[in-house]
Design a protein around this motif. Structure first.
Motif, PDB file in Angstrom:
ATOM      1  N   SER A  67       5.013  12.977 -13.213  1.00  0.00           N
ATOM      2  CA  SER A  67       3.633  13.434 -13.031  1.00  0.00           C
ATOM      3  C   SER A  67       3.650  14.780 -12.319  1.00  0.00           C
ATOM      4  O   SER A  67       4.572  15.067 -11.557  1.00  0.00           O
TER       5      SER A  67
ATOM      6  N   ARG B 231      -0.381  18.860  -1.380  1.00  0.00           N
ATOM      7  CA  ARG B 231      -0.377  17.399  -1.458  1.00  0.00           C
ATOM      8  C   ARG B 231       0.913  16.885  -0.814  1.00  0.00           C
ATOM      9  O   ARG B 231       2.004  17.081  -1.355  1.00  0.00           O
TER      10      ARG B 231
ATOM     11  N   ARG C  99       7.356  10.985  -4.087  1.00  0.00           N
ATOM     12  CA  ARG C  99       6.137  10.188  -4.214  1.00  0.00           C
ATOM     13  C   ARG C  99       4.994  10.851  -3.449  1.00  0.00           C
ATOM     14  O   ARG C  99       5.134  11.198  -2.272  1.00  0.00           O
ATOM     15  N   ARG C 100       3.857  11.027  -4.133  1.00  0.00           N
ATOM     16  CA  ARG C 100       2.677  11.585  -3.467  1.00  0.00           C
ATOM     17  C   ARG C 100       2.146  10.589  -2.441  1.00  0.00           C
ATOM     18  O   ARG C 100       1.938   9.405  -2.761  1.00  0.00           O
ATOM     19  N   ASP C 101       1.908  11.056  -1.219  1.00  0.00           N
ATOM     20  CA  ASP C 101       1.467  10.158  -0.154  1.00  0.00           C
ATOM     21  C   ASP C 101       0.048   9.653  -0.385  1.00  0.00           C
ATOM     22  O   ASP C 101      -0.278   8.514  -0.046  1.00  0.00           O
ATOM     23  N   GLU C 102      -0.810  10.483  -0.957  1.00  0.00           N
ATOM     24  CA  GLU C 102      -2.229  10.130  -1.043  1.00  0.00           C
ATOM     25  C   GLU C 102      -2.509   8.978  -1.994  1.00  0.00           C
ATOM     26  O   GLU C 102      -3.437   8.193  -1.784  1.00  0.00           O
ATOM     27  N   ASP C 103      -1.708   8.860  -3.079  1.00  0.00           N
ATOM     28  CA  ASP C 103      -2.004   7.837  -4.074  1.00  0.00           C
ATOM     29  C   ASP C 103      -0.780   7.034  -4.518  1.00  0.00           C
ATOM     30  O   ASP C 103      -0.907   6.135  -5.368  1.00  0.00           O
ATOM     31  N   GLY C 104       0.396   7.330  -3.978  1.00  0.00           N
ATOM     32  CA  GLY C 104       1.587   6.569  -4.318  1.00  0.00           C
ATOM     33  C   GLY C 104       2.190   6.884  -5.664  1.00  0.00           C
ATOM     34  O   GLY C 104       3.126   6.199  -6.105  1.00  0.00           O
ATOM     35  N   VAL C 105       1.708   7.915  -6.349  1.00  0.00           N
ATOM     36  CA  VAL C 105       2.224   8.272  -7.661  1.00  0.00           C
ATOM     37  C   VAL C 105       3.558   9.004  -7.523  1.00  0.00           C
ATOM     38  O   VAL C 105       3.688   9.916  -6.708  1.00  0.00           O
TER      39      VAL C 105
ATOM     40  N   PRO D  40       0.036   4.036  -9.147  1.00  0.00           N
ATOM     41  CA  PRO D  40       0.918   4.120  -7.980  1.00  0.00           C
ATOM     42  C   PRO D  40       2.191   3.316  -8.194  1.00  0.00           C
ATOM     43  O   PRO D  40       2.200   2.318  -8.929  1.00  0.00           O
TER      44      PRO D  40
ATOM     45  N   ALA E 159      -4.915   8.823 -15.650  1.00  0.00           N
ATOM     46  CA  ALA E 159      -4.393   8.833 -14.291  1.00  0.00           C
ATOM     47  C   ALA E 159      -3.148   7.966 -14.202  1.00  0.00           C
ATOM     48  O   ALA E 159      -3.081   6.876 -14.786  1.00  0.00           O
TER      49      ALA E 159
END
Length: 273
Positions: free
Chosen positions: A234, A240, A258-264, A154, A151
């Motif tokens: 990633s 998402r 940047r993905r909002d749900e996990d900061g990645v 973030p 994984a």
């Protein structure tokens, strides 16, 4: 790995006019994530794409390797990153020639196994004048092994200069694939993308994410940048929500998706103003 030196320097030329329909369809596809220009940044990826008969498809829906790109012994293809340099913009009615030249073929060992890299230089010309120089970095890899992908962590928080939020949908992916004549099955074939390539859903195009960042940067600057170097970090899959954001750095802007749900962070880049 075999020697692919004979591929270095191979070039293909194609031409296509910039039409009003194509410009408008690209604009409406980027609703909410576009700059204020007649021809938007990233539009050049719609022009003069590779096209083959169905019998020449690879398993992923792209033209099979060995036609336009070397036949590396690795099945999965990704657009890993690249750099766009603007010498000027395109305009409706112009005939654009795309000259695509293979610059390099290399291999290295990654955490997930053997990786093959193909670097392709694209020059977009109008009447012999290069308007856009575009380096494309393509990576080939083995099929995924269970539990092989750790994984991602973030990212650090930013004080963003400006940002856009978007939730990619299957319809958005379809429209972008149609505009760019991209047949890669990871963008529309749910069983293929999950059971063969090992992703958790339909994958958002790397160049689409790059286009979001190019347009945000152009919106901030009020003009086309000098250049934009970017790379994928990633996977991003549909449904998402993400934030496309920019912050000032010396000489330009730092960009990321940047993905909002996990900061990645799924893609990052640097704008030279």
């Amino acid at each position: 790995m075999s020697d692919y030196a004979e591929w270095i320097g191979r070039a293909i030329e194609r031409s296509e006019p910039v039409t009003e329909r194509m410009i408008e369809h690209f604009r409406v596809t980027l609703a909410g994530t576009r700059a204020s220009l007649d021809v938007l940044p990233g539009f050049h990826w719609c022009l003069a794409p590779d096209a083959v008969e169905p019998q020449d498809f690879g398993r992923d829906g792209h033209p099979r390797t060995g036609i336009y790109l070397p036949a590396l012994p690795l099945p999965r293809r990704m657009w890993a990153g690249g750099e766009v340099v603007w010498h000027g913009n395109l305009a409706q009615g112009e005939i654009v020639k795309r000259i695509s030249t293979i610059r390099d073929v290399t291999f290295k060992q990654g955490r997930s196994g053997q990786l093959g890299f193909v670097t392709v230089d694209h020059a977009y010309e109008v009447d012999g004048e290069v308007r856009i120089s575009d380096r494309q970095d393509i990576v080939y890899r083995d099929d995924p092994k269970p539990g092989a992908a750790p994984a991602a962590a973030p990212a650090e928080a930013w004080q963003a200069l400006r940002s856009w939020r978007i939730t990619p949908t299957p319809t958005l992916l379809f429209r972008y694939s149609a505009l760019t004549f991209n047949g890669h099955r990871i963008h529309y074939d749910q069983p293929y993308v999950t059971e063969v390539e090992g992703y958790d859903g339909l994958v958002v195009h790397g160049p689409l994410q790059s286009t979001w960042m190019q347009n945000l940067a152009t919106d901030i600057l009020g003009r086309l940048p000098a250049s934009f170097a970017y790379r994928g970090l990633s996977p991003l899959t549909v449904g998402r929500p993400v934030t496309v954001e920019a912050r000032e750095v010396e000489g330009g802007l730092e960009m990321r998706v940047r993905r909002d749900e996990d900061g990645v962070v799924t893609m990052q880049g640097t704008i030279t103003a």
